[in-house]
Design a protein around this motif. Structure first.
Motif, PDB file in Angstrom:
ATOM      1  N   ILE A 201       0.830  -1.203   0.000  1.00 44.60           N
ATOM      2  CA  ILE A 201       0.000   0.000   0.000  1.00 44.60           C
ATOM      3  C   ILE A 201       0.870   1.261   0.000  1.00 44.60           C
ATOM      4  O   ILE A 201       0.586   2.235  -0.712  1.00 44.60           O
ATOM      5  N   ASN A 202       1.943   1.245   0.774  1.00 48.03           N
ATOM      6  CA  ASN A 202       2.834   2.411   0.863  1.00 48.03           C
ATOM      7  C   ASN A 202       3.554   2.703  -0.454  1.00 48.03           C
ATOM      8  O   ASN A 202       4.074   3.809  -0.641  1.00 48.03           O
ATOM      9  N   SER A 203       3.589   1.707  -1.352  1.00 50.73           N
ATOM     10  CA  SER A 203       4.312   1.893  -2.620  1.00 50.73           C
ATOM     11  C   SER A 203       3.377   1.999  -3.822  1.00 50.73           C
ATOM     12  O   SER A 203       3.851   1.998  -4.961  1.00 50.73           O
ATOM     13  N   THR A 204       2.079   2.100  -3.588  1.00 52.91           N
ATOM     14  CA  THR A 204       1.124   2.127  -4.702  1.00 52.91           C
ATOM     15  C   THR A 204       1.299   3.351  -5.595  1.00 52.91           C
ATOM     16  O   THR A 204       0.930   3.308  -6.784  1.00 52.91           O
ATOM     17  N   HIS A 205       1.877   4.441  -5.069  1.00 54.35           N
ATOM     18  CA  HIS A 205       2.029   5.658  -5.869  1.00 54.35           C
ATOM     19  C   HIS A 205       3.002   5.459  -7.040  1.00 54.35           C
ATOM     20  O   HIS A 205       3.033   6.269  -7.965  1.00 54.35           O
ATOM     21  N   HIS A 206       3.782   4.371  -7.016  1.00 52.81           N
ATOM     22  CA  HIS A 206       4.677   4.078  -8.147  1.00 52.81           C
ATOM     23  C   HIS A 206       3.939   3.407  -9.297  1.00 52.81           C
ATOM     24  O   HIS A 206       4.487   3.275 -10.398  1.00 52.81           O
ATOM     25  N   GLY A 207       2.710   2.964  -9.033  1.00 49.89           N
ATOM     26  CA  GLY A 207       1.882   2.395 -10.096  1.00 49.89           C
ATOM     27  C   GLY A 207       2.300   1.012 -10.560  1.00 49.89           C
ATOM     28  O   GLY A 207       1.997   0.631 -11.697  1.00 49.89           O
ATOM     29  N   LYS A 208       2.963   0.238  -9.697  1.00 52.49           N
ATOM     30  CA  LYS A 208       3.410  -1.103 -10.068  1.00 52.49           C
ATOM     31  C   LYS A 208       2.851  -2.114  -9.075  1.00 52.49           C
ATOM     32  O   LYS A 208       2.951  -1.923  -7.861  1.00 52.49           O
ATOM     33  N   GLN A 209       2.296  -3.198  -9.609  1.00 58.75           N
ATOM     34  CA  GLN A 209       1.586  -4.174  -8.793  1.00 58.75           C
ATOM     35  C   GLN A 209       2.537  -4.925  -7.867  1.00 58.75           C
ATOM     36  O   GLN A 209       3.562  -5.450  -8.297  1.00 58.75           O
ATOM     37  N   ASN A 210       2.185  -4.957  -6.582  1.00 57.75           N
ATOM     38  CA  ASN A 210       2.900  -5.694  -5.541  1.00 57.75           C
ATOM     39  C   ASN A 210       4.339  -5.229  -5.336  1.00 57.75           C
ATOM     40  O   ASN A 210       5.198  -5.968  -4.852  1.00 57.75           O
ATOM     41  N   LEU A 211       4.614  -3.989  -5.705  1.00 59.52           N
ATOM     42  CA  LEU A 211       5.906  -3.370  -5.397  1.00 59.52           C
ATOM     43  C   LEU A 211       5.933  -2.975  -3.928  1.00 59.52           C
ATOM     44  O   LEU A 211       4.960  -2.435  -3.409  1.00 59.52           O
ATOM     45  N   VAL A 212       7.041  -3.263  -3.236  1.00 64.47           N
ATOM     46  CA  VAL A 212       7.156  -2.883  -1.827  1.00 64.47           C
ATOM     47  C   VAL A 212       8.295  -1.895  -1.579  1.00 64.47           C
ATOM     48  O   VAL A 212       8.339  -1.250  -0.536  1.00 64.47           O
ATOM     49  N   GLN A 213       9.223  -1.779  -2.538  1.00 59.38           N
ATOM     50  CA  GLN A 213      10.310  -0.815  -2.368  1.00 59.38           C
ATOM     51  C   GLN A 213      10.840  -0.381  -3.729  1.00 59.38           C
ATOM     52  O   GLN A 213      11.030  -1.197  -4.635  1.00 59.38           O
ATOM     53  N   VAL A 227       6.837  -8.451  -3.891  1.00 60.58           N
ATOM     54  CA  VAL A 227       6.425  -9.644  -3.145  1.00 60.58           C
ATOM     55  C   VAL A 227       5.182 -10.192  -3.828  1.00 60.58           C
ATOM     56  O   VAL A 227       4.157  -9.514  -3.921  1.00 60.58           O
ATOM     57  N   LYS A 228       5.290 -11.425  -4.333  1.00 60.26           N
ATOM     58  CA  LYS A 228       4.185 -11.987  -5.099  1.00 60.26           C
ATOM     59  C   LYS A 228       3.842 -13.394  -4.622  1.00 60.26           C
ATOM     60  O   LYS A 228       4.732 -14.233  -4.472  1.00 60.26           O
ATOM     61  N   PRO A 229       2.558 -13.653  -4.406  1.00 62.13           N
ATOM     62  CA  PRO A 229       2.142 -15.040  -4.164  1.00 62.13           C
ATOM     63  C   PRO A 229       2.141 -15.809  -5.479  1.00 62.13           C
ATOM     64  O   PRO A 229       2.023 -15.218  -6.561  1.00 62.13           O
ATOM     65  N   TRP A 230       2.282 -17.120  -5.387  1.00 64.94           N
ATOM     66  CA  TRP A 230       2.289 -17.936  -6.597  1.00 64.94           C
ATOM     67  C   TRP A 230       1.017 -17.746  -7.416  1.00 64.94           C
ATOM     68  O   TRP A 230       1.049 -17.794  -8.644  1.00 64.94           O
ATOM     69  N   SER A 231      -0.100 -17.531  -6.740  1.00 61.89           N
ATOM     70  CA  SER A 231      -1.367 -17.369  -7.458  1.00 61.89           C
ATOM     71  C   SER A 231      -1.299 -16.203  -8.438  1.00 61.89           C
ATOM     72  O   SER A 231      -1.825 -16.277  -9.559  1.00 61.89           O
ATOM     73  N   MET A 232      -0.636 -15.121  -8.058  1.00 60.80           N
ATOM     74  CA  MET A 232      -0.501 -13.960  -8.945  1.00 60.80           C
ATOM     75  C   MET A 232       0.399 -14.289 -10.131  1.00 60.80           C
ATOM     76  O   MET A 232       0.113 -13.900 -11.266  1.00 60.80           O
ATOM     77  N   ILE A 233       1.490 -15.009  -9.886  1.00 62.58           N
ATOM     78  CA  ILE A 233       2.400 -15.377 -10.965  1.00 62.58           C
ATOM     79  C   ILE A 233       1.700 -16.290 -11.962  1.00 62.58           C
ATOM     80  O   ILE A 233       1.846 -16.138 -13.182  1.00 62.58           O
ATOM     81  N   PHE A 234       0.902 -17.236 -11.457  1.00 61.35           N
ATOM     82  CA  PHE A 234       0.156 -18.119 -12.353  1.00 61.35           C
ATOM     83  C   PHE A 234      -0.894 -17.344 -13.147  1.00 61.35           C
ATOM     84  O   PHE A 234      -1.110 -17.604 -14.334  1.00 61.35           O
ATOM     85  N   ASN A 235      -1.546 -16.378 -12.495  1.00 58.00           N
ATOM     86  CA  ASN A 235      -2.544 -15.571 -13.200  1.00 58.00           C
ATOM     87  C   ASN A 235      -1.895 -14.732 -14.301  1.00 58.00           C
ATOM     88  O   ASN A 235      -2.466 -14.565 -15.383  1.00 58.00           O
ATOM     89  N   GLU A 236      -0.704 -14.199 -14.015  1.00 56.15           N
ATOM     90  CA  GLU A 236       0.012 -13.416 -15.026  1.00 56.15           C
ATOM     91  C   GLU A 236       0.369 -14.292 -16.225  1.00 56.15           C
ATOM     92  O   GLU A 236       0.301 -13.850 -17.379  1.00 56.15           O
ATOM     93  N   PHE A 237       0.748 -15.537 -15.943  1.00 53.87           N
ATOM     94  CA  PHE A 237       1.034 -16.479 -17.025  1.00 53.87           C
ATOM     95  C   PHE A 237      -0.211 -16.702 -17.880  1.00 53.87           C
ATOM     96  O   PHE A 237      -0.146 -16.676 -19.116  1.00 53.87           O
ATOM     97  N   GLU A 238      -1.337 -16.934 -17.227  1.00 53.19           N
ATOM     98  CA  GLU A 238      -2.580 -17.175 -17.957  1.00 53.19           C
ATOM     99  C   GLU A 238      -2.961 -15.975 -18.823  1.00 53.19           C
ATOM    100  O   GLU A 238      -3.396 -16.124 -19.974  1.00 53.19           O
ATOM    101  N   LEU A 239      -2.791 -14.765 -18.290  1.00 59.21           N
ATOM    102  CA  LEU A 239      -3.146 -13.564 -19.042  1.00 59.21           C
ATOM    103  C   LEU A 239      -2.243 -13.385 -20.266  1.00 59.21           C
ATOM    104  O   LEU A 239      -2.706 -12.976 -21.330  1.00 59.21           O
ATOM    105  N   ARG A 240      -0.950 -13.698 -20.107  1.00 55.38           N
ATOM    106  CA  ARG A 240      -0.019 -13.537 -21.222  1.00 55.38           C
ATOM    107  C   ARG A 240      -0.281 -14.536 -22.345  1.00 55.38           C
ATOM    108  O   ARG A 240      -0.116 -14.229 -23.519  1.00 55.38           O
ATOM    109  N   TYR A 241      -0.706 -15.757 -21.980  1.00 48.58           N
ATOM    110  CA  TYR A 241      -0.795 -16.832 -22.963  1.00 48.58           C
ATOM    111  C   TYR A 241      -2.221 -17.207 -23.353  1.00 48.58           C
ATOM    112  O   TYR A 241      -2.414 -18.001 -24.272  1.00 48.58           O
ATOM    113  N   LYS A 242      -3.194 -16.653 -22.667  1.00 47.67           N
ATOM    114  CA  LYS A 242      -4.586 -17.055 -22.920  1.00 47.67           C
ATOM    115  C   LYS A 242      -4.974 -16.888 -24.393  1.00 47.67           C
ATOM    116  O   LYS A 242      -5.610 -17.768 -24.983  1.00 47.67           O
TER     117      LYS A 242
END
Length: 253
Positions: A201-213, A227-242
């Motif tokens: 939340i503190n890093s949202t002003h950079h406009g990048k998903q799940n950025l912490v620093q 910092v990314k959970p595996w679920s997000m990485i798998f979802n990103e894969f699905e979006l890129r290749y769907k």
């Protein structure tokens, strides 16, 4: 089966196939489709390993062997420098070797072994990789820290990655002006302290998903920690290749 597939094409589809074969060899077309199938199978295997505790996945011997073989989850065409937890001195030596080997106009002779003067120099990274953009003369570096599926990500785990970043920021050979650094902490889920969530939340002003620093040094080098959970990485894969999977109607089951 090959002949049957061709016979079953309509006249229009046969003309399309003929036109395609004027620009691409059939064996290369099949290689691309095989690569897509292979990536789908590897992601499926990784999901099973992470989400099914009965398989007894081990962080070092399983995840650290699987993920380097599917590093396209984090970006295409990365060169793996080190894996399976090398210390920083070893990583630096290999890194300089590989950068010089792959950079035009650089001497290809082996570099002398590098020395690091830092109290945390013996810390170990899971996976360290880089890729070069010759067009923009940039070197993009990536460090991935994998955590066992049972370990929930919190302040302790993030501090470990910040330590990696601190070691790297103090080494001149790691910090040319044409470099960027991305650090990924990857696990199954965040712990209940909300520490990671608050950092995001503190890093949202950079406009990048799940950025912490996000740090920009005086010489222009950019450092980012995600910092990314595996679920997000798998979802990103699905979006890129769907789109490709849907167009090819691959039997993904």
């Amino acid at each position: 089966s090959i002949l049957k597939s061709v016979i079953n094409l309509t006249d229009e589809e046969r003309h399309e196939l003929s036109a395609v074969l004027q620009h691409a060899e059939l064996n290369y077309i099949t290689k691309v489709i095989k690569e897509l199938e292979d990536r789908c199978a590897k992601v499926s295997a990784l999901k099973t390993a992470i989400y099914n505790p009965s398989y007894g996945v081990d962080e070092v011997h399983d995840l650290q062997e699987m993920v380097p073989n599917m590093f396209w989850l984090f970006g295409e065409e990365y060169n793996i420098v080190t894996e399976a937890e090398p210390n920083f001195e070893e990583a630096l030596t290999r890194y300089i070797d590989q950068v010089h080997q792959s950079t035009k106009g650089k001497s290809k002779s082996r570099r002398n072994k590098q020395r690091i003067d830092h109290p945390d120099k013996n810390k170990e990274m899971d996976i360290f990789a880089f890729r070069q953009s010759y067009e923009h003369n940039m070197i993009e570096n990536i460090v991935v820290e994998l955590k066992h599926p049972r370990i929930k990500l919190g302040e302790i785990e993030l501090s470990q990655v910040k330590t990696y970043m601190n070691v790297i920021t103090e080494q001149p050979m790691f910090n040319a002006p044409n470099m960027t650094w991305k650090f990924y902490l990857v696990g199954n889920e965040f712990d209940s302290s909300n520490f990671i969530v608050n950092e995001i939340i503190n890093s949202t002003h950079h406009g990048k998903q799940n950025l912490v620093q996000h740090i920009v040094k005086d010489n222009g080098v950019i450092y980012e920690i995600y910092v990314k959970p595996w679920s997000m990485i798998f979802n990103e894969f699905e979006l890129r290749y769907k789109y490709l999977y849907d167009k090819l109607h691959l039997k993904r089951d």
